[in-house]
Design a protein around this motif. Structure first.
Motif, PDB file in Angstrom:
ATOM      1  N   LEU A   1      56.089  37.040  59.028  1.00 29.19           N
ATOM      2  CA  LEU A   1      57.231  36.149  58.903  1.00 29.19           C
ATOM      3  C   LEU A   1      58.346  36.212  60.122  1.00 29.19           C
ATOM      4  CD1 LEU A   1      58.916  34.194  56.995  1.00 29.19           C
ATOM      5  CD2 LEU A   1      59.938  36.050  55.969  1.00 29.19           C
ATOM      6  N   PHE A   2      58.550  37.579  60.358  1.00 29.60           N
ATOM      7  CA  PHE A   2      59.453  37.774  61.518  1.00 29.60           C
ATOM      8  C   PHE A   2      58.926  37.216  62.827  1.00 29.60           C
ATOM      9  CE2 PHE A   2      61.545  41.280  59.060  1.00 29.60           C
ATOM     10  CZ  PHE A   2      62.871  40.770  59.272  1.00 29.60           C
ATOM     11  N   PHE A   3      57.586  37.427  63.119  1.00 27.32           N
ATOM     12  CA  PHE A   3      56.942  36.828  64.234  1.00 27.32           C
ATOM     13  C   PHE A   3      57.239  35.217  64.345  1.00 27.32           C
ATOM     14  CE2 PHE A   3      53.491  35.154  66.646  1.00 27.32           C
ATOM     15  CZ  PHE A   3      53.405  36.012  67.868  1.00 27.32           C
ATOM     16  N   LEU A   4      56.837  34.641  63.383  1.00 31.70           N
ATOM     17  CA  LEU A   4      56.995  33.149  63.399  1.00 31.70           C
ATOM     18  C   LEU A   4      58.520  32.773  63.491  1.00 31.70           C
ATOM     19  CD1 LEU A   4      54.600  32.190  60.198  1.00 31.70           C
ATOM     20  CD2 LEU A   4      54.016  31.916  62.606  1.00 31.70           C
ATOM     21  N   VAL A   5      59.434  33.476  62.788  1.00 33.36           N
ATOM     22  CA  VAL A   5      60.840  33.297  63.035  1.00 33.36           C
ATOM     23  C   VAL A   5      61.197  33.289  64.475  1.00 33.36           C
ATOM     24  CG1 VAL A   5      63.049  33.934  62.412  1.00 33.36           C
ATOM     25  CG2 VAL A   5      61.560  33.554  60.525  1.00 33.36           C
ATOM     26  N   PHE A   6      60.770  34.254  65.109  1.00 31.78           N
ATOM     27  CA  PHE A   6      61.261  34.576  66.507  1.00 31.78           C
ATOM     28  C   PHE A   6      60.343  33.548  67.401  1.00 31.78           C
ATOM     29  CE2 PHE A   6      62.292  39.167  65.478  1.00 31.78           C
ATOM     30  CZ  PHE A   6      63.355  39.280  65.995  1.00 31.78           C
TER      31      PHE A   6
ATOM     32  N   VAL B   1      55.003  36.253  74.364  1.00 33.91           N
ATOM     33  CA  VAL B   1      54.485  36.611  72.998  1.00 33.91           C
ATOM     34  C   VAL B   1      54.737  37.896  72.765  1.00 33.91           C
ATOM     35  CG1 VAL B   1      52.242  36.524  71.820  1.00 33.91           C
ATOM     36  CG2 VAL B   1      52.924  34.651  73.352  1.00 33.91           C
ATOM     37  N   GLY B   2      54.457  38.799  73.878  1.00 29.69           N
ATOM     38  CA  GLY B   2      54.565  40.060  73.383  1.00 29.69           C
ATOM     39  C   GLY B   2      55.753  40.576  73.088  1.00 29.69           C
ATOM     40  N   PHE B   3      56.924  39.908  73.618  1.00 26.66           N
ATOM     41  CA  PHE B   3      58.328  40.164  73.212  1.00 26.66           C
ATOM     42  C   PHE B   3      58.348  39.789  71.698  1.00 26.66           C
ATOM     43  CE2 PHE B   3      62.532  38.425  72.596  1.00 26.66           C
ATOM     44  CZ  PHE B   3      63.190  39.559  72.629  1.00 26.66           C
ATOM     45  N   TRP B   4      57.815  38.619  71.307  1.00 26.10           N
ATOM     46  CA  TRP B   4      57.977  38.293  70.040  1.00 26.10           C
ATOM     47  C   TRP B   4      57.441  39.318  69.272  1.00 26.10           C
ATOM     48  CZ3 TRP B   4      55.593  32.628  70.809  1.00 26.10           C
ATOM     49  CH2 TRP B   4      56.653  31.896  71.334  1.00 26.10           C
ATOM     50  N   ALA B   5      56.125  39.788  69.435  1.00 22.41           N
ATOM     51  CA  ALA B   5      55.693  40.695  68.717  1.00 22.41           C
ATOM     52  C   ALA B   5      56.541  42.281  68.621  1.00 22.41           C
ATOM     53  CB  ALA B   5      54.170  41.038  69.398  1.00 22.41           C
ATOM     54  N   ALA B   6      56.877  42.401  69.740  1.00 27.01           N
ATOM     55  CA  ALA B   6      57.760  43.782  69.621  1.00 27.01           C
ATOM     56  C   ALA B   6      59.217  43.515  68.991  1.00 27.01           C
ATOM     57  CB  ALA B   6      58.024  44.291  71.173  1.00 27.01           C
ATOM     58  N   ALA B   7      59.737  42.206  69.096  1.00 26.18           N
ATOM     59  CA  ALA B   7      60.809  42.277  68.486  1.00 26.18           C
ATOM     60  C   ALA B   7      60.718  42.121  66.907  1.00 26.18           C
ATOM     61  CB  ALA B   7      61.587  40.885  68.830  1.00 26.18           C
ATOM     62  N   SER B   8      59.573  41.351  66.508  1.00 26.77           N
ATOM     63  CA  SER B   8      59.095  41.428  64.962  1.00 26.77           C
ATOM     64  C   SER B   8      58.808  42.575  64.417  1.00 26.77           C
ATOM     65  CB  SER B   8      57.813  40.464  64.919  1.00 26.77           C
ATOM     66  OG  SER B   8      58.091  39.117  65.474  1.00 26.77           O
ATOM     67  N   ALA B   9      58.144  43.473  65.356  1.00 27.29           N
ATOM     68  CA  ALA B   9      57.751  45.055  64.761  1.00 27.29           C
ATOM     69  C   ALA B   9      59.114  45.782  64.672  1.00 27.29           C
ATOM     70  CB  ALA B   9      56.916  45.768  65.745  1.00 27.29           C
TER      71      ALA B   9
ATOM     72  N   LEU C   1      60.305  47.104  61.259  1.00 30.51           N
ATOM     73  CA  LEU C   1      60.476  48.531  60.828  1.00 30.51           C
ATOM     74  C   LEU C   1      61.947  48.870  60.519  1.00 30.51           C
ATOM     75  CD1 LEU C   1      58.253  50.002  63.822  1.00 30.51           C
ATOM     76  CD2 LEU C   1      57.518  49.934  61.310  1.00 30.51           C
ATOM     77  N   THR C   2      62.851  48.361  61.315  1.00 27.75           N
ATOM     78  CA  THR C   2      64.047  48.716  60.852  1.00 27.75           C
ATOM     79  C   THR C   2      64.479  48.514  59.490  1.00 27.75           C
ATOM     80  OG1 THR C   2      64.701  48.478  63.378  1.00 27.75           O
ATOM     81  CG2 THR C   2      66.518  48.309  61.693  1.00 27.75           C
ATOM     82  N   THR C   3      64.257  46.949  59.425  1.00 26.14           N
ATOM     83  CA  THR C   3      64.583  46.585  57.999  1.00 26.14           C
ATOM     84  C   THR C   3      63.981  47.506  56.862  1.00 26.14           C
ATOM     85  OG1 THR C   3      64.772  44.628  58.870  1.00 26.14           O
ATOM     86  CG2 THR C   3      64.709  44.812  56.416  1.00 26.14           C
ATOM     87  N   GLY C   4      62.703  47.722  57.006  1.00 26.26           N
ATOM     88  CA  GLY C   4      61.901  48.788  56.042  1.00 26.26           C
ATOM     89  C   GLY C   4      62.541  50.097  55.906  1.00 26.26           C
TER      90      GLY C   4
END
Length: 372
Positions: A24-29, A58-66, A70-73
């Motif tokens: 969900l975060f990946f799609l939002v970014f 795309v890598g930035f999207w993945a890193a930002a989503s992760a 993780l932070t929210t989790g």
């Protein structure tokens, strides 16, 4: 992330923030970045970007989503999941019968959250459940004792009656003892059933206007033989008439129990006073005796079920009379209070509300103190 089956509670099958949250975060970014590129496309031709740059985005999207996942989790796990796990474990212990559970608040009073309030309510609930469990245990213990005592008396005297060496007088004595024990057992069961129905409100009060003074006189006369036999000076200080709006049958339980209680604790040659007055706020009835009296500890528990402050009179009652009185008065919107001094006697005062729509502006005529 922990795999399924690795939670502290086996019933939990899914993390608060699983893989779907990352997607969900990946799609939002991705959506936000695409919209941004479309807005600045006139300045920068994003379609001519080299493949390495696209891969970097795309890598930035993945890193930002992760990172967001993780932070929210971590935040959720620390502030919500862990407290919920503690709460679930505490609830499971309470369900298993452990009422010593206590959940300390996670924050100070000025930083209290909804979780802290939930913990406070949970602790209060556990405390109440523990009190109920203690009362239930005491109730069964008291009932067992109260039933066992007369049954033992009946059994012992029945065995004596089987012997052939008893005289006729001894047989009559055994028979009288058995009858007395059966009456006590019957009274215990009757009072328990009445109290149970009153507490569950199976018995609903059916109020109607009637003369309280006539009822008080009638209840007092039921004990006339007893106070004459024991040379007790009985005085009644009542009005000629006082109308009350209540359930006549239930209030009769109040007066008979209070008078019976006074007779039980008043020694031979003592005095009992039954009084009544009307006022703008309602009616007041009191029963005063010159018995053994009570200390503060006894007065605090005198209305508890099966409690008998003076154990020397334990064979004359079962400790349910005053509990019945209090419950009846609660259902009748009335109240009862007690004043007592050890060695000097006690006074039980009952207050009942005035009949609805009744005004007491006329002067009240009182009957002088007299002996019934």
């Amino acid at each position: 992330m922990r795999a399924p089956g690795k939670f502290s509670d086996d019933r939990v099958k899914k993390e608060l923030f699983p893989l779907s949250t990352f997607l969900l975060f990946f799609l939002v970014f991705a959506l936000l970045t695409t919209l941004q590129m479309m807005m600045i496309g006139r300045v920068i031709d994003y379609r001519s970007l080299p493949a390495a740059s696209v891969a970097g985005v795309v890598g930035f999207w993945a890193a930002a989503s992760a990172a967001a996942t993780l932070t929210t989790g971590l935040i959720i796990r620390r502030h919500y999941q862990k407290p919920i796990e503690e709460f679930s474990e505490a609830a499971r212990r309470v369900a298993a019968g452990d009422f010593s559970v206590y959940l300390p608040p996670r924050h100070t009073i000025d930083k209290r959250t909804h979780l802290d309030v939930l913990y406070m309510d949970f602790n209060k609930m556990v405390e109440e459940l523990g009190s109920i469990e203690t009362l239930k245990t005491d109730f069964f213990s008291n009932v067992s004792h109260e039933i066992k005592t007369p049954l033992t008396v009946i059994q012992t005297n029945a065995e004596l009656l089987q012997t052939s060496s008893l005289t006729e007088a001894q047989r009559r004595e055994c028979t009288d003892t058995i009858l007395q024990a059966t009456r006590r057992l019957s009274s215990l069961i009757t009072n328990m059933l009445k109290l149970n129905k009153l507490e569950k409100q199976v018995i609903q009060p059916m109020p109607r206007p009637y003369d309280l003074c006539a009822q008080l006189c009638s209840c007092a006369l039921q004990f006339e033989d007893q106070w004459e036999r024991r040379h007790i000076d009985f005085e009644a200080d009542l009005e000629d008439r006082a109308e009350v709006f209540a359930d006549e049958g239930l209030l009769e339980l109040v007066w008979t129990n209070l008078l019976s209680n006074a007779l039980k604790f008043t020694p031979e040659g003592g005095r009992i006073t039954l009084g009544q007055r009307s006022g703008p706020e309602g009616l007041t009835v009191w029963v005063t005796d010159t018995g053994c009296g009570m200390d503060a500890g006894t007065m605090a528990r005198i209305f508890d079920k099966f409690y008998q402050g003076d154990t020397s009179h334990a064979t004359e009652g079962n400790g349910l009379g005053l509990a019945l009185v209090r419950r009846v008065l609660e259902l009748s919107d009335g109240s009862i209070a007690v004043e007592s001094t050890p060695g000097q006697g006690s006074t039980f005062t009952v207050r009942l509300p005035a009949p609805p729509g009744r005004h007491r502006h006329d002067p009240i005529l009182f009957r002088p103190v007299h002996r019934l």
